[in-house]
Design a protein around this motif. Structure first.
Motif, PDB file in Angstrom:
ATOM      1  N   TRP A  50       1.464  14.930  18.983  1.00 58.81           N
ATOM      2  CA  TRP A  50       0.177  15.610  19.461  1.00 58.81           C
ATOM      3  C   TRP A  50      -0.947  16.341  18.602  1.00 58.81           C
ATOM      4  O   TRP A  50      -2.297  16.911  18.668  1.00 58.81           O
ATOM      5  CB  TRP A  50       1.142  16.544  20.870  1.00 58.81           C
ATOM      6  N   LYS A  51      -0.870  16.815  17.811  1.00 56.68           N
ATOM      7  CA  LYS A  51      -1.398  17.243  16.958  1.00 56.68           C
ATOM      8  C   LYS A  51      -2.727  16.763  15.820  1.00 56.68           C
ATOM      9  O   LYS A  51      -3.750  16.790  15.970  1.00 56.68           O
ATOM     10  CB  LYS A  51      -1.007  18.326  16.054  1.00 56.68           C
ATOM     11  N   ALA A  52      -1.309  15.384  15.711  1.00 57.76           N
ATOM     12  CA  ALA A  52      -2.522  14.594  15.189  1.00 57.76           C
ATOM     13  C   ALA A  52      -3.365  14.180  15.578  1.00 57.76           C
ATOM     14  O   ALA A  52      -4.726  13.488  15.924  1.00 57.76           O
ATOM     15  CB  ALA A  52      -1.475  13.447  14.097  1.00 57.76           C
ATOM     16  N   TYR A  53      -3.040  13.781  17.131  1.00 58.93           N
ATOM     17  CA  TYR A  53      -3.935  12.997  18.440  1.00 58.93           C
ATOM     18  C   TYR A  53      -5.236  13.886  18.341  1.00 58.93           C
ATOM     19  O   TYR A  53      -6.065  13.857  18.537  1.00 58.93           O
ATOM     20  CB  TYR A  53      -3.463  12.977  19.567  1.00 58.93           C
ATOM     21  N   LEU A  54      -4.722  15.086  18.791  1.00 63.55           N
ATOM     22  CA  LEU A  54      -5.922  16.765  18.932  1.00 63.55           C
ATOM     23  C   LEU A  54      -7.239  16.455  17.171  1.00 63.55           C
ATOM     24  O   LEU A  54      -7.950  16.302  17.690  1.00 63.55           O
ATOM     25  CB  LEU A  54      -5.282  17.534  18.826  1.00 63.55           C
ATOM     26  N   LEU A  55      -6.747  16.312  16.337  1.00 66.98           N
ATOM     27  CA  LEU A  55      -7.144  16.299  15.067  1.00 66.98           C
ATOM     28  C   LEU A  55      -7.424  15.391  14.904  1.00 66.98           C
ATOM     29  O   LEU A  55      -8.629  15.626  13.850  1.00 66.98           O
ATOM     30  CB  LEU A  55      -6.492  16.979  13.960  1.00 66.98           C
ATOM     31  N   PHE A  61     -10.055   9.440  15.585  1.00 69.42           N
ATOM     32  CA  PHE A  61      -9.151   8.557  15.390  1.00 69.42           C
ATOM     33  C   PHE A  61      -8.532   8.484  14.029  1.00 69.42           C
ATOM     34  O   PHE A  61      -7.471   7.637  13.329  1.00 69.42           O
ATOM     35  CB  PHE A  61      -8.638   8.125  16.517  1.00 69.42           C
ATOM     36  N   ILE A  62      -9.519   8.876  12.898  1.00 66.13           N
ATOM     37  CA  ILE A  62      -9.087   8.681  11.464  1.00 66.13           C
ATOM     38  C   ILE A  62      -8.373   9.483  10.929  1.00 66.13           C
ATOM     39  O   ILE A  62      -6.930   9.032  10.164  1.00 66.13           O
ATOM     40  CB  ILE A  62     -10.199   8.570  10.783  1.00 66.13           C
ATOM     41  N   TYR A  63      -7.765  10.872  11.411  1.00 62.28           N
ATOM     42  CA  TYR A  63      -6.937  11.889  10.773  1.00 62.28           C
ATOM     43  C   TYR A  63      -5.614  10.544  12.011  1.00 62.28           C
ATOM     44  O   TYR A  63      -4.659  10.889  11.106  1.00 62.28           O
ATOM     45  CB  TYR A  63      -7.083  12.970  11.487  1.00 62.28           C
ATOM     46  N   THR A  64      -5.675  10.600  12.709  1.00 59.99           N
ATOM     47  CA  THR A  64      -4.197   9.716  13.165  1.00 59.99           C
ATOM     48  C   THR A  64      -3.870   8.950  12.498  1.00 59.99           C
ATOM     49  O   THR A  64      -2.752   8.456  12.698  1.00 59.99           O
ATOM     50  CB  THR A  64      -4.832   9.629  15.089  1.00 59.99           C
ATOM     51  N   LEU A  65      -4.576   8.179  12.734  1.00 63.06           N
ATOM     52  CA  LEU A  65      -4.998   6.464  11.942  1.00 63.06           C
ATOM     53  C   LEU A  65      -3.996   6.560  10.174  1.00 63.06           C
ATOM     54  O   LEU A  65      -2.562   6.785  10.114  1.00 63.06           O
ATOM     55  CB  LEU A  65      -5.689   6.133  11.251  1.00 63.06           C
ATOM     56  N   ILE A  66      -4.570   8.247   9.996  1.00 59.08           N
ATOM     57  CA  ILE A  66      -4.013   8.619   8.550  1.00 59.08           C
ATOM     58  C   ILE A  66      -2.686   8.794   8.555  1.00 59.08           C
ATOM     59  O   ILE A  66      -1.536   8.339   8.115  1.00 59.08           O
ATOM     60  CB  ILE A  66      -5.363   9.468   8.140  1.00 59.08           C
ATOM     61  N   TRP A  67      -1.980   9.907   9.892  1.00 59.53           N
ATOM     62  CA  TRP A  67      -0.631  10.737   9.539  1.00 59.53           C
ATOM     63  C   TRP A  67       0.447   9.366   9.947  1.00 59.53           C
ATOM     64  O   TRP A  67       1.062   9.002   9.598  1.00 59.53           O
ATOM     65  CB  TRP A  67      -1.086  11.561  11.013  1.00 59.53           C
ATOM     66  N   MET A  68      -0.139   8.518  10.679  1.00 53.92           N
ATOM     67  CA  MET A  68       1.044   7.307  11.039  1.00 53.92           C
ATOM     68  C   MET A  68       0.812   6.259   9.246  1.00 53.92           C
ATOM     69  O   MET A  68       1.719   5.573   9.813  1.00 53.92           O
ATOM     70  CB  MET A  68       0.004   6.155  12.486  1.00 53.92           C
ATOM     71  N   ALA A  69       0.150   6.025   9.105  1.00 53.78           N
ATOM     72  CA  ALA A  69      -0.210   5.635   7.897  1.00 53.78           C
ATOM     73  C   ALA A  69       0.862   5.854   6.806  1.00 53.78           C
ATOM     74  O   ALA A  69       1.237   5.495   6.509  1.00 53.78           O
ATOM     75  CB  ALA A  69      -1.880   5.077   7.265  1.00 53.78           C
ATOM     76  N   GLN A  70       0.879   7.319   6.780  1.00 53.40           N
ATOM     77  CA  GLN A  70       1.473   8.227   6.237  1.00 53.40           C
ATOM     78  C   GLN A  70       2.944   7.594   6.484  1.00 53.40           C
ATOM     79  O   GLN A  70       4.368   7.249   5.369  1.00 53.40           O
ATOM     80  CB  GLN A  70       0.681   9.211   5.919  1.00 53.40           C
ATOM     81  N   ILE A  71       3.786   7.986   7.560  1.00 57.53           N
ATOM     82  CA  ILE A  71       4.356   7.791   8.143  1.00 57.53           C
ATOM     83  C   ILE A  71       5.231   6.298   8.128  1.00 57.53           C
ATOM     84  O   ILE A  71       6.179   6.767   8.199  1.00 57.53           O
ATOM     85  CB  ILE A  71       4.716   8.395   9.396  1.00 57.53           C
ATOM     86  N   ALA A  72       3.847   5.645   8.616  1.00 56.62           N
ATOM     87  CA  ALA A  72       4.639   3.829   7.568  1.00 56.62           C
ATOM     88  C   ALA A  72       4.850   3.837   6.229  1.00 56.62           C
ATOM     89  O   ALA A  72       5.980   2.801   5.996  1.00 56.62           O
ATOM     90  CB  ALA A  72       3.326   3.167   8.399  1.00 56.62           C
TER      91      ALA A  72
END
Length: 133
Positions: A50-55, A61-72
């Motif tokens: 939810w924090k990544a989504y809000l940021l 949604f570039i921040y959210t993509l980077i967050w998901m890419a790091q977890i991947a």
């Protein structure tokens, strides 16, 4: 920890998330147990979705993509550590499909590969826990 969800349908989850503009994951991550499972697998407390989504909102949604890419990428490393054969999800795969493949099936393909790797990692960890127990 025993992982109960080792057969998540990644493409369907990605399609649902895409159609709902990311709202699906706002509920699925905490209530589907996914956030806790990622914390357990990666052996650290990951940033809440939810924090990544809000940021992501002010950054398109570039921040959210980077967050998901790091977890991947971390999930890919864990799969390699466990000796699981590829192909795996990765930072490059996640970013590539979500940008170049957008708005077609790119995000769904990226999510499918992510969950395919996650399912295999969880199944292997379950197998090792059963063998050790």
């Amino acid at each position: 920890m025993r992982f109960r969800h080792t057969n998540r349908p990644g493409f369907l989850i990605g399609l649902t998330d895409f159609i709902t503009a990311g709202f699906f994951f706002l509920f699925y991550m905490p209530h589907g147990g996914l956030q806790d499972e990622l914390d357990e697998i990666l052996q650290k407390k990951t940033q809440r979705y939810w924090k990544a989504y809000l940021l992501g909102i002010p950054t398109l949604f570039i921040y959210t993509l980077i967050w998901m890419a790091q977890i991947a990428e971390e999930l890919k490393a864990k799969a390699g550590e466990l000796g699981i054969e590829g192909p795996h999800t990765s930072r490059r795969h996640m970013v590539g499909w979500c940008t170049i493949g957008f708005p077609f099936f790119g995000p769904m393909i990226a999510t499918h590969r992510f969950f395919r790797t996650l399912n295999r990692v969880e199944a292997e960890l379950n197998r090792r826990n059963t063998a050790a127990g």
